[in-house]
Design a protein around this motif. Structure first.
Motif, short mmCIF file in Angstrom:
data_model
loop_
_atom_site.label_atom_id
_atom_site.label_comp_id
_atom_site.label_asym_id
_atom_site.label_seq_id
_atom_site.Cartn_x
_atom_site.Cartn_y
_atom_site.Cartn_z
N ALA A 150 19.86 -47.86 -16.16
CA ALA A 150 18.85 -47.15 -15.37
C ALA A 150 19.44 -46.67 -14.05
N THR A 151 20.24 -47.55 -13.41
CA THR A 151 20.88 -47.17 -12.15
C THR A 151 21.87 -46.04 -12.38
N GLN A 152 22.63 -46.15 -13.48
CA GLN A 152 23.60 -45.09 -13.79
C GLN A 152 22.90 -43.76 -14.04
N ALA A 153 21.77 -43.83 -14.77
CA ALA A 153 21.01 -42.59 -15.02
C ALA A 153 20.51 -41.99 -13.72
N GLU A 154 20.06 -42.86 -12.81
CA GLU A 154 19.57 -42.36 -11.52
C GLU A 154 20.71 -41.75 -10.70
N GLU A 159 23.69 -37.21 -8.79
CA GLU A 159 24.95 -36.47 -8.76
C GLU A 159 24.75 -35.05 -9.27
N LYS A 160 23.94 -34.91 -10.34
CA LYS A 160 23.68 -33.58 -10.86
C LYS A 160 22.95 -32.73 -9.83
N LEU A 161 21.99 -33.36 -9.14
CA LEU A 161 21.25 -32.61 -8.12
C LEU A 161 22.18 -32.21 -6.97
N ALA A 162 23.08 -33.15 -6.60
CA ALA A 162 24.02 -32.83 -5.52
C ALA A 162 24.96 -31.70 -5.94
N THR A 163 25.46 -31.80 -7.20
CA THR A 163 26.33 -30.74 -7.71
C THR A 163 25.59 -29.42 -7.79
N LEU A 164 24.32 -29.49 -8.24
CA LEU A 164 23.51 -28.27 -8.31
C LEU A 164 23.36 -27.65 -6.92
N GLY A 165 23.17 -28.51 -5.92
CA GLY A 165 23.05 -28.00 -4.54
C GLY A 165 24.34 -27.33 -4.08
N GLN A 166 25.48 -27.98 -4.42
CA GLN A 166 26.76 -27.39 -4.01
C GLN A 166 27.01 -26.06 -4.72
#
Length: 377
Positions: A150-154, A159-166
């Motif tokens: 669950a922590t890894q999924a979060e 990380e995906k959101l951060a990458t999407l922002g970048q």
């Protein structure tokens, strides 16, 4: 001497820790030692002359006589000469687990059987406790694994959101200027009075160029996402570097020194993809030296990997930029989309390698390409 042996045997039977029971071919108890009376809570008088079945719970007691008859008729032993775990029954009808070892004892013209019995209640209890502890441990591992997943999924989501922002920030940076130019020309064409054919053509050409720039951004991003799987082969690094240097172009005021190892090091990679990486790094090194300088190609060979270094004497990279150089659409150049190093890092990851960078402002930058000598399937 025989009397001494008999006395010794009697002493051993009297002091033995394990219960010892002697029966005849009919299963009738002939002799028991004190450990037997203590274990089964019978007296010697209670047991001697009785069938040994009195020490067995059902269904063993019903089957015992059949075991003896089968052995006498066929000679095939099911328990004689073989230790096994069985259940014993005390005088008060309580049962307990025990280990039983039976042996055949020739005694004159008779045939007797001696059984050695050990109470394994403590052992079984310890095994049960160990099993319960193992079950609890396995449950805790399952619970913790679930928590970690669950922590890894979060973290992955973050990380995906951060990458999407970048990435979105990079796309916005690359597309905003062309869009502004298109908007300006469109506004001019829509509102200008007495437009000449020449001015109209000029602004239409500008719109076409800016749209092409935007299209290039989208194409480059699509190519980055669809990076093909590598075709792994034995690759001679010396040959690969030589081929790259023959095809790469750098400014005239930049000198290239090839100091790659000459012992024909072999890496297991996709040669075409690795050549893309080296082309990108050499071109970047040339761009980092606007006033000229030297690019040195070196190498280091270990048991596990081959490292190719691309070293420039350029302006260097700031620490805060060095940490982001492999992000898609991040660039320190005035021109360029910032995908070269991102693509290089992605290629190396697919080839089971990785990219490292060190830099010092005013001194230069070193990129180290780590390539595997063996492919991990």
């Amino acid at each position: 001497m025989q009397e001494q042996d008999q006395a010794l045997l009697a002493a051993l039977l009297q002091t033995a820790v394990d219960a010892i029971i002697v029966i005849d071919t009919r299963g009738i108890i002939q002799s028991v030692n004190p450990a037997t009376t203590k274990l089964f809570a019978y007296t010697q008088a209670d047991m001697i002359g009785e069938n040994v079945k009195i020490l067995m719970p059902s269904p063993y007691r019903e089957e015992h006589d059949g075991y003896l008859r089968n052995y006498q008729n066929t000679g095939r032993a099911k328990i004689i000469g073989i230790g096994r775990e069985v259940t014993g029954k005390r005088k008060d009808d309580t049962t307990f687990p025990m280990h039983l070892a039976v042996s055949e004892v020739p005694f004159g013209d008779k045939k007797l059987f001696a059984g050695i019995v050990r109470d394994i209640s403590d052992l079984k209890s310890a095994q049960q406790q160990l099993s319960e502890v193992n079950d609890q441990l396995e449950q805790r591992v399952r619970d913790r694994t679930g928590e970690l997943r669950a922590t890894q999924a979060e973290l992955l989501r973050a990380e995906k959101l951060a990458t999407l922002g970048q990435v979105s920030g990079g796309i916005a940076h690359e597309i905003r200027n062309p869009l502004n130019a298109v908007r300006t020309s469109a506004y001019y064409l829509r509102n200008a009075k007495n437009l000449s054919l020449e001015k109209t053509r000029e602004h239409l050409d500008r719109i076409d160029r800016q749209v092409s720039l935007i299209e290039n951004v989208i194409t480059a991003l699509s190519d980055f996402v669809r990076l093909p799987e590598p075709r792994i082969a034995r690759c001679n690094i010396n040959d690969l570097v030589h081929q790259v240097l023959e095809s790469v172009s750098v400014p005239e005021n930049v000198k290239i020194l090839n100091q790659v190892a000459t012992e024909k090091p072999i890496a297991m990679v996709d040669p075409n993809q690795i050549s893309i990486v080296l082309h990108n790094l050499i071109r970047n090194a040339g761009d980092a030296m606007p006033d000229g300088g030297t690019i040195t190609l070196g190498s280091d060979v270990t048991r596990e990997e081959i490292v190719i270094e691309v070293i420039d004497t350029g302006t260097g990279i700031k620490d805060e930029h060095l940490r982001r150089i492999t992000e898609p659409l991040f660039s320190t150049k005035a021109q360029g989309m910032g995908l070269g190093l991102a693509v290089s890092a992605a290629i190396l990851d697919k080839n089971q390698g990785h990219l490292e960078a060190q830099s010092q402002l005013g001194v230069g930058t070193t990129f180290a390409v780590h390539l595997p000598r063996k492919w991990r399937s």
